[in-house]
Design a protein around this motif. Structure first.
Motif, short mmCIF file in Angstrom:
data_model
loop_
_atom_site.label_atom_id
_atom_site.label_comp_id
_atom_site.label_asym_id
_atom_site.label_seq_id
_atom_site.Cartn_x
_atom_site.Cartn_y
_atom_site.Cartn_z
N ARG A 73 -12.35 2.75 12.78
CA ARG A 73 -11.56 2.08 11.74
C ARG A 73 -12.34 1.03 10.95
NH1 ARG A 73 -5.35 1.38 13.90
NH2 ARG A 73 -5.00 3.60 14.22
N PRO A 74 -13.16 0.20 11.59
CA PRO A 74 -13.91 -0.78 10.78
C PRO A 74 -14.92 -0.14 9.83
CG PRO A 74 -13.91 -1.43 13.09
CD PRO A 74 -13.33 -0.06 13.02
N ASN A 75 -15.38 1.06 10.15
CA ASN A 75 -16.37 1.74 9.32
C ASN A 75 -15.76 2.55 8.18
OD1 ASN A 75 -18.30 0.71 11.02
ND2 ASN A 75 -18.46 2.57 12.23
N LEU A 76 -14.46 2.81 8.24
CA LEU A 76 -13.79 3.62 7.22
C LEU A 76 -13.29 2.71 6.11
CD1 LEU A 76 -12.84 6.51 6.56
CD2 LEU A 76 -10.69 5.93 7.69
N LEU A 77 -13.76 2.92 4.90
CA LEU A 77 -13.34 2.09 3.77
C LEU A 77 -12.17 2.73 3.02
CD1 LEU A 77 -16.75 0.94 2.29
CD2 LEU A 77 -15.18 -0.34 3.73
N SER A 78 -12.28 4.00 2.70
CA SER A 78 -11.27 4.69 1.90
C SER A 78 -11.36 6.18 2.16
CB SER A 78 -11.49 4.40 0.42
OG SER A 78 -10.60 5.13 -0.36
N LEU A 79 -10.23 6.86 1.99
CA LEU A 79 -10.22 8.31 2.18
C LEU A 79 -9.04 8.87 1.41
CD1 LEU A 79 -11.64 10.58 3.77
CD2 LEU A 79 -9.96 10.26 5.55
N GLY A 80 -9.28 9.82 0.55
CA GLY A 80 -8.20 10.40 -0.24
C GLY A 80 -7.88 9.54 -1.46
N THR A 81 -6.65 9.65 -1.94
CA THR A 81 -6.20 8.91 -3.11
C THR A 81 -5.34 7.74 -2.67
OG1 THR A 81 -6.16 10.95 -4.40
CG2 THR A 81 -4.93 9.09 -5.28
N CYS A 82 -5.70 6.56 -3.07
CA CYS A 82 -4.91 5.37 -2.74
C CYS A 82 -3.64 5.38 -3.58
CB CYS A 82 -5.71 4.11 -2.99
SG CYS A 82 -4.81 2.61 -2.57
N ILE A 83 -2.49 5.41 -2.91
CA ILE A 83 -1.19 5.43 -3.60
C ILE A 83 -0.74 4.00 -3.89
CG2 ILE A 83 1.24 6.08 -3.35
CD1 ILE A 83 -0.57 8.42 -3.80
N GLY A 84 -0.96 3.11 -2.97
CA GLY A 84 -0.53 1.73 -3.15
C GLY A 84 -0.73 0.97 -1.86
N LYS A 85 -0.06 -0.17 -1.76
CA LYS A 85 -0.21 -0.97 -0.56
C LYS A 85 1.11 -1.64 -0.19
CE LYS A 85 -1.97 -5.16 -0.89
NZ LYS A 85 -2.93 -6.23 -0.99
N PHE A 86 1.23 -1.93 1.10
CA PHE A 86 2.37 -2.66 1.60
C PHE A 86 2.06 -4.15 1.50
CE2 PHE A 86 3.37 1.36 3.69
CZ PHE A 86 4.73 1.42 3.45
N THR A 87 3.03 -4.92 1.01
CA THR A 87 2.86 -6.36 0.94
C THR A 87 3.14 -6.96 2.30
OG1 THR A 87 5.16 -6.72 0.30
CG2 THR A 87 3.56 -6.38 -1.49
N LYS A 88 2.92 -8.25 2.43
CA LYS A 88 3.17 -8.92 3.70
C LYS A 88 4.65 -8.94 4.05
CE LYS A 88 -0.91 -11.77 3.51
NZ LYS A 88 -1.46 -13.12 3.43
N THR A 89 5.51 -8.83 3.05
CA THR A 89 6.96 -8.83 3.30
C THR A 89 7.50 -7.44 3.59
OG1 THR A 89 7.41 -8.63 0.94
CG2 THR A 89 7.32 -10.86 1.87
N GLY A 90 6.64 -6.42 3.58
CA GLY A 90 7.06 -5.07 3.90
C GLY A 90 7.44 -4.23 2.71
N LYS A 91 7.33 -4.75 1.50
CA LYS A 91 7.62 -3.97 0.30
C LYS A 91 6.40 -3.16 -0.07
CE LYS A 91 11.01 -7.20 -1.37
NZ LYS A 91 11.37 -8.18 -2.39
N PHE A 92 6.62 -2.09 -0.85
CA PHE A 92 5.52 -1.22 -1.24
C PHE A 92 5.26 -1.37 -2.73
CE2 PHE A 92 3.64 2.83 -2.52
CZ PHE A 92 2.56 2.85 -1.66
N ARG A 93 3.98 -1.49 -3.10
CA ARG A 93 3.59 -1.63 -4.49
C ARG A 93 2.66 -0.48 -4.85
NH1 ARG A 93 -0.34 -3.81 -7.77
NH2 ARG A 93 0.46 -4.78 -9.65
N LEU A 94 3.06 0.30 -5.86
CA LEU A 94 2.24 1.41 -6.33
C LEU A 94 1.04 0.89 -7.11
CD1 LEU A 94 4.84 3.99 -7.66
CD2 LEU A 94 3.22 4.34 -5.83
N HIS A 95 -0.12 1.52 -6.91
CA HIS A 95 -1.32 1.21 -7.68
C HIS A 95 -1.47 2.23 -8.80
CE1 HIS A 95 -3.67 -1.24 -4.45
NE2 HIS A 95 -2.56 -1.81 -4.83
#
Length: 195
Positions: A73-95
């Motif tokens: 896991r520490p060596n893996l930066l990215s894989l596939g298409t990044c859809i978005g990210k989860f915020t600290k409050t648990g909401k999802f934000r599309l990129h």
């Protein structure tokens, strides 16, 4: 990189369904329409999955996700298409990187005239004067994909008003609130892919 939990999956799918509608199922099912009894192992590996890695959600083929398990896991930066990210409050934000995934399956669309492309790409909302055409019967506060008049996706946003209300607006009235546009690749290039 791990599979999403049930609550994460529900949050992600509700956000994606806001833009794609019922065609959300086309994102996760196999691209071939072969009956389940005659599907081979190769057909099952061609289906796409969502995986979470350090609060970012990636969309990738299953066979690639299986290969990624051999990388620490520490060596893996990215894989596939990044859809978005989860915020600290648990909401999802599309990129903006999700545009290529949701644009072919978009339920509602807005096409902007050439004079409205640059204001949108610089981070502005879509106003009525810049709209060339839009999908019929588009409700208020639903996800739309913004295209230029040559059907090239420029970004996505949320409708400010329904189609019927937008026709009665003055030319400077906002039709679509911008969520992301392809200009972000240049404006946010230092932080867009930062871990």
């Amino acid at each position: 990189m791990r599979p999403l939990t049930d609550t994460e999956t529900q949050t992600l799918f509700s956000k994606l369904a806001n833009y794609t509608g019922r065609s959300l199922t086309h994102l996760i099912t196999s691209s071939t329409s072969i009956p389940a009894s005659s599907k081979s192992k190769k057909d099952e590996d061609n289906r796409h999955v969502f995986r979470l890695h350090s609060s970012r959600v990636y969309y990738l083929p299953l066979y690639l996700a299986n290969l990624a398990t051999s990388i620490a896991r520490p060596n893996l930066l990215s894989l596939g298409t990044c859809i978005g990210k989860f915020t600290k409050t648990g909401k999802f934000r599309l990129h903006i990187t999700a545009l290529d995934v949701i644009a072919p399956h978009a339920r509602y669309k807005v096409w902007v005239k050439p004079n409205g492309e640059m204001p949108f790409l610089y981070g502005g909302n879509v106003v009525k004067a810049h709209v060339g055409r839009w999908s019929e019967d588009c409700p208020e506060h639903v996800g739309v994909v913004v295209y230029d008049m040559k059907d090239v996706p420029l970004g996505f946003g949320v409708t400010a008003r329904s189609t019927a209300e937008s026709r009665r607006l003055e030319p400077t009235g906002i039709v679509t609130f911008r969520q992301a546009d392809i200009g972000e690749y240049l404006r946010d290039e230092d932080t867009l892919f930062a871990t």
